[in-house]
Design a protein around this motif. Structure first.
Motif, PDB file in Angstrom:
ATOM      1  N   GLU A 122      27.397  35.286  13.621  1.00 13.24           N
ATOM      2  CA  GLU A 122      28.332  35.981  14.499  1.00 13.24           C
ATOM      3  C   GLU A 122      28.408  37.458  14.150  1.00 13.24           C
ATOM      4  OE1 GLU A 122      31.896  33.758  13.974  1.00 13.24           O
ATOM      5  OE2 GLU A 122      31.444  32.370  15.605  1.00 13.24           O
ATOM      6  N   GLN A 123      28.405  37.787  12.874  1.00 10.96           N
ATOM      7  CA  GLN A 123      28.474  39.181  12.459  1.00 10.96           C
ATOM      8  C   GLN A 123      27.177  39.900  12.835  1.00 10.96           C
ATOM      9  OE1 GLN A 123      29.355  38.971   8.284  1.00 10.96           O
ATOM     10  NE2 GLN A 123      31.542  38.642   8.621  1.00 10.96           N
ATOM     11  N   GLY A 124      26.061  39.242  12.752  1.00 12.26           N
ATOM     12  CA  GLY A 124      24.787  39.846  13.097  1.00 12.26           C
ATOM     13  C   GLY A 124      24.655  40.110  14.588  1.00 12.26           C
ATOM     14  N   LYS A 125      25.205  39.227  15.410  1.00  7.78           N
ATOM     15  CA  LYS A 125      25.136  39.387  16.867  1.00  7.78           C
ATOM     16  C   LYS A 125      26.009  40.544  17.327  1.00  7.78           C
ATOM     17  CE  LYS A 125      22.638  35.758  18.018  1.00  7.78           C
ATOM     18  NZ  LYS A 125      21.401  35.784  18.697  1.00  7.78           N
ATOM     19  N   GLY A 126      27.094  40.788  16.629  1.00 12.34           N
ATOM     20  CA  GLY A 126      28.020  41.835  17.035  1.00 12.34           C
ATOM     21  C   GLY A 126      27.496  43.228  16.747  1.00 12.34           C
TER      22      GLY A 126
ATOM     23  N   LEU B 129      30.133  21.596   5.185  1.00 10.09           N
ATOM     24  CA  LEU B 129      30.902  22.314   6.202  1.00 10.09           C
ATOM     25  C   LEU B 129      31.120  23.767   5.805  1.00 10.09           C
ATOM     26  CD1 LEU B 129      33.549  19.655   7.280  1.00 10.09           C
ATOM     27  CD2 LEU B 129      31.682  20.583   8.648  1.00 10.09           C
ATOM     28  N   GLU B 130      31.341  24.025   4.527  1.00 12.71           N
ATOM     29  CA  GLU B 130      31.493  25.407   4.065  1.00 12.71           C
ATOM     30  C   GLU B 130      30.198  26.185   4.269  1.00 12.71           C
ATOM     31  OE1 GLU B 130      32.871  25.489   0.033  1.00 12.71           O
ATOM     32  OE2 GLU B 130      34.743  24.458   0.528  1.00 12.71           O
TER      33      GLU B 130
ATOM     34  N   ARG C  40      27.113  30.179   7.491  1.00 11.68           N
ATOM     35  CA  ARG C  40      25.968  30.511   8.348  1.00 11.68           C
ATOM     36  C   ARG C  40      26.431  31.006   9.712  1.00 11.68           C
ATOM     37  NH1 ARG C  40      22.170  25.236   7.147  1.00 11.68           N
ATOM     38  NH2 ARG C  40      21.651  25.777   4.996  1.00 11.68           N
ATOM     39  N   VAL C  41      27.404  30.309  10.286  1.00 15.23           N
ATOM     40  CA  VAL C  41      27.911  30.704  11.602  1.00 15.23           C
ATOM     41  C   VAL C  41      28.558  32.077  11.520  1.00 15.23           C
ATOM     42  CG1 VAL C  41      29.630  30.151  13.371  1.00 15.23           C
ATOM     43  CG2 VAL C  41      28.170  28.351  12.454  1.00 15.23           C
TER      44      VAL C  41
END
Length: 52
Positions: free
Chosen positions: A47-51, A36-37, A42-43
């Motif tokens: 998310e940072q890359g999409k922004g 889970l970590e 990864r998520v």
């Protein structure tokens, strides 16, 4: 006497079986936490890359 020996063997067998199940569950829970970590990292990375 044979009945007592049978009960002792059954009790010892159940005890060790329970210990084995406990250790297995503890290991599985630890593995799930690690997975889970990694998924969370990864998520967060995605998310940072999409922004940007």
């Amino acid at each position: 006497m044979a009945e007592y020996q049978t009960l002792i063997v059954a009790a010892v067998s159940a005890l060790f079986s329970g210990i084995g199940v406990g250790i297995t569950l503890k290991t599985d829970v630890k593995w799930l936490r690690v997975m889970l970590e990694k998924i969370d990292q990864r998520v967060t990375h995605l998310e940072q890359g999409k922004g940007q």
